[in-house]
Design a protein around this motif. Structure first.
Motif, PDB file in Angstrom:
ATOM      1  N   PHE A 151       0.842   4.217  -2.988  1.00  0.00           N
ATOM      2  CA  PHE A 151       0.670   5.655  -2.788  1.00  0.00           C
ATOM      3  C   PHE A 151       1.902   6.425  -3.265  1.00  0.00           C
ATOM      4  O   PHE A 151       1.773   7.499  -3.855  1.00  0.00           O
ATOM      5  N   TYR A 181      -6.292   1.972  -2.153  1.00  0.00           N
ATOM      6  CA  TYR A 181      -6.098   3.261  -2.826  1.00  0.00           C
ATOM      7  C   TYR A 181      -7.416   3.781  -3.390  1.00  0.00           C
ATOM      8  O   TYR A 181      -7.754   4.970  -3.232  1.00  0.00           O
ATOM      9  N   THR A 238       0.827  -1.208   0.000  1.00  0.00           N
ATOM     10  CA  THR A 238       0.000   0.000   0.000  1.00  0.00           C
ATOM     11  C   THR A 238       0.861   1.257   0.000  1.00  0.00           C
ATOM     12  O   THR A 238       0.576   2.223  -0.723  1.00  0.00           O
TER      13      THR A 238
END
Length: 232
Positions: free
Chosen positions: A20, A202, A16
């Motif tokens: 990002f 996301y 994750t």
């Protein structure tokens, strides 16, 4: 945006953070382990999410992702549930209070726009270690609580994966017999990669602006044929 993610040294948390970063965001990572990401847009803090006092201060993220977790350990409740509460209350809310009214007395932080908690399919099915399932069930309920308190300023949802190909699941992934049983229970006949779950996180955090208070089950259809498979 500035994004805070717990559990970034491995697994879904690491994937994750990388997602990002790839999308151009700045990421603050929390983990009890050393960093595994090298990027000028990434800053790592070694801390224990179960210990509120160890969490770094002075951070004001627009997005909070609570991903740190353990499985089948004496710390399942303290890390998975209490740790999620500690992280979200500190970084998504502001204000001071004391005692049992501490959480309820806080108001949303000025810049917060989304919170995503990582739950588990076991919260929906109960098919797991008993305390682990309870800890993730608590995360689902807490997510709904936070969604109501953040509205209308921000959203809060949980992404609840089924099987994911992380190191945590090596005991069954490396056992041919158990893996075959698991695939028989999974209609899509595979598990998700950490990167797939990161894509869901996301989307829920950044692209979604209207869904809130929801617990999204991402399990390849396994919930319809649930059976917990693990070594004796």
């Amino acid at each position: 945006m500035d994004v805070l993610i717990s559990g970034t040294s491995s697994g879904i948390g690491r994937a994750t953070a990388l997602k990002f970063l790839a999308e151009g965001h700045r990421v603050w990572g929390l983990d009890c382990a050393d960093p595994s990401i090298d990027s000028p847009s990434y800053q790592h803090f070694i801390c224990d999410v179960a210990d509120e006092g160890s969490l770094p201060s002075g951070l004001a993220p627009q997005v909070v992702v609570s991903c740190a977790g353990v499985q089948g350990s004496p710390d399942d409740i303290s890390v998975n549930l209490r740790g999620t509460i500690n992280v979200v209350e500190k970084y998504a809310f502001c204000g001071e209070a004391s005692g049992q009214k501490r959480e309820l007395a806080r108001t949303p932080s000025p810049g917060i726009r989304a919170v995503v908690n990582v739950g588990s399919a076991s919260a929906h099915t109960g098919s797991e270690f008993p305390v682990y399932a309870a800890s993730k069930g608590g995360v689902c309920a807490y997510t709904k609580n936070v969604a109501m308190r953040l509205a209308p300023q921000a959203t809060c949802n949980s992404v609840d994966p089924g099987g994911v190909t992380t190191e945590l699941n090596r005991p069954v992934m490396d056992d041919e017999r158990m893996w075959s049983r698991i695939m028989d229970l999974t209609p899509l006949r595979r598990w998700a990669s950490p990167e797939e779950i990161a894509d869901w996180i996301y989307f829920v955090a950044v692209q979604n602006r209207f869904m809130t208070g929801q617990n999204l089950l991402i399990d390849g259809g396994e919930a319809g044929r649930t059976e917990f498979v693990w070594p004796d």
